[in-house]
Design a protein around this motif. Structure first.
Motif, mmCIF file in Angstrom:
data_model
loop_
_atom_site.group_PDB
_atom_site.id
_atom_site.type_symbol
_atom_site.label_atom_id
_atom_site.label_comp_id
_atom_site.label_asym_id
_atom_site.label_seq_id
_atom_site.Cartn_x
_atom_site.Cartn_y
_atom_site.Cartn_z
ATOM 1 N N GLY A 51 0.831 -1.189 0.000
ATOM 2 C CA GLY A 51 0.000 0.000 0.000
ATOM 3 C C GLY A 51 0.869 1.244 0.000
ATOM 4 N N THR A 52 0.243 2.398 0.161
ATOM 5 C CA THR A 52 1.001 3.641 0.072
ATOM 6 C C THR A 52 1.996 3.784 1.221
ATOM 7 N N LYS A 53 1.616 3.370 2.439
ATOM 8 C CA LYS A 53 2.531 3.511 3.569
ATOM 9 C C LYS A 53 3.752 2.627 3.397
ATOM 10 N N VAL A 54 3.523 1.405 2.906
ATOM 11 C CA VAL A 54 4.650 0.508 2.653
ATOM 12 C C VAL A 54 5.517 1.070 1.533
ATOM 13 N N HIS A 55 4.893 1.638 0.505
ATOM 14 C CA HIS A 55 5.677 2.249 -0.570
ATOM 15 C C HIS A 55 6.556 3.378 -0.033
ATOM 16 N N GLN A 56 5.994 4.193 0.843
ATOM 17 C CA GLN A 56 6.736 5.341 1.369
ATOM 18 C C GLN A 56 7.928 4.904 2.221
ATOM 19 N N GLY A 58 9.218 1.593 2.371
ATOM 20 C CA GLY A 58 9.982 0.460 1.854
ATOM 21 C C GLY A 58 9.998 -0.737 2.790
ATOM 22 N N ILE A 59 9.131 -0.727 3.812
ATOM 23 C CA ILE A 59 9.086 -1.802 4.802
ATOM 24 C C ILE A 59 7.804 -2.610 4.590
ATOM 25 N N PRO A 60 7.890 -3.897 4.294
ATOM 26 C CA PRO A 60 6.678 -4.682 4.038
ATOM 27 C C PRO A 60 5.787 -4.785 5.272
ATOM 28 N N TRP A 61 4.485 -4.784 5.053
ATOM 29 C CA TRP A 61 3.491 -4.943 6.134
ATOM 30 C C TRP A 61 3.677 -3.897 7.230
ATOM 31 N N ASN A 62 4.104 -2.706 6.852
ATOM 32 C CA ASN A 62 4.326 -1.632 7.813
ATOM 33 C C ASN A 62 3.072 -0.763 7.889
ATOM 34 N N ASP A 63 1.967 -1.362 8.349
ATOM 35 C CA ASP A 63 0.671 -0.695 8.364
ATOM 36 C C ASP A 63 -0.257 -1.464 9.292
ATOM 37 N N PRO A 64 -1.503 -1.018 9.477
ATOM 38 C CA PRO A 64 -2.414 -1.744 10.376
ATOM 39 C C PRO A 64 -2.626 -3.208 9.987
#
Length: 205
Positions: A51-56, A58-64
């Motif tokens: 998603g956008t947060k992971v894109h920003q 570069g860390i996989p699954w770095n979101d809710p």
């Protein structure tokens, strides 16, 4: 091939993957392939696409969604992001953009291009979590039509493949309607994680 050679070949391939631009013209935020792997990894997670947060970041699954996934695995962030134990390779390695009802599907060029090259360099994977329908469609033979039916039939492919719903907050209602997933499937996955990854239990965040 020796473990050291496996890792050297994998490192070279990961460098190549992270420079990939094969679908650049279709990516609204440009290419930023997100992948995590080491030749010693025992667990693979195949999801959908960043998603956008992971894109920003570069860390996989770095979101809710990643927070819930880590709770399912009962792992903290340090353990989850240790490539020596866990490999992460989504169906699409870059953020695909937004559609009318959420993020677009993973780009179709990605998995055929890179997945077959990565797998031979991960000889120790004993369980692969297939998160969502795109991963399940690629890897499961004899898969039922719906995600719910597929996840209910998880024993057909365990322990090699475990089909899972996406841990997105959008699936909270599905999880409430299907409590058997967290009662039956999640403990099975946790048992593998804690037996084979050499990690302490009770560390989920």
């Amino acid at each position: 091939m020796s473990p050291n050679n496996d890792q050297q070949h994998l490192d070279n391939l990961l460098d190549q993957i992270r420079r990939c631009t094969i679908c650049r013209d279709h990516l609204p935020l440009g290419p930023r392939p997100v992948i995590q792997a080491a030749s010693s990894a025992r667990l693979m997670i195949v999801g959908q696409a960043p998603g956008t947060k992971v894109h920003q970041t570069g860390i996989p699954w770095n979101d809710p969604s990643g927070d819930r996934l880590r709770r399912w695995l009962d792992l903290d962030r340090d353990s989850f992001y240790n490539p020596e134990h866990i490999a992460i390779m989504p169906m699409g390695l870059c953020y695909p953009g937004r559609g009318k009802s959420g993020d677009l599907p993973p780009r179709p060029e990605c998995a055929p291009q890179w997945h077959p090259q990565v797998w031979p360099l991960l000889p120790n994977i004993g369980m692969t979590l297939l998160v969502g329908q795109y991963a399940q469609q690629r890897y499961l033979k004899g898969k039922p039509k719906t995600l719910t039916e597929t996840v209910k039939a998880w024993r057909n492919w365990a322990p090699q493949y475990i089909p899972m719903p996406h841990p997105s907050p959008r699936n909270t209602l599905w999880l409430k309607k299907n409590p058997w997933f967290e009662e039956e499937v999640v403990p099975y996955i946790r048992e593998y994680v804690h037996q084979h990854l050499g990690l302490e239990s009770g560390k989920g965040r």
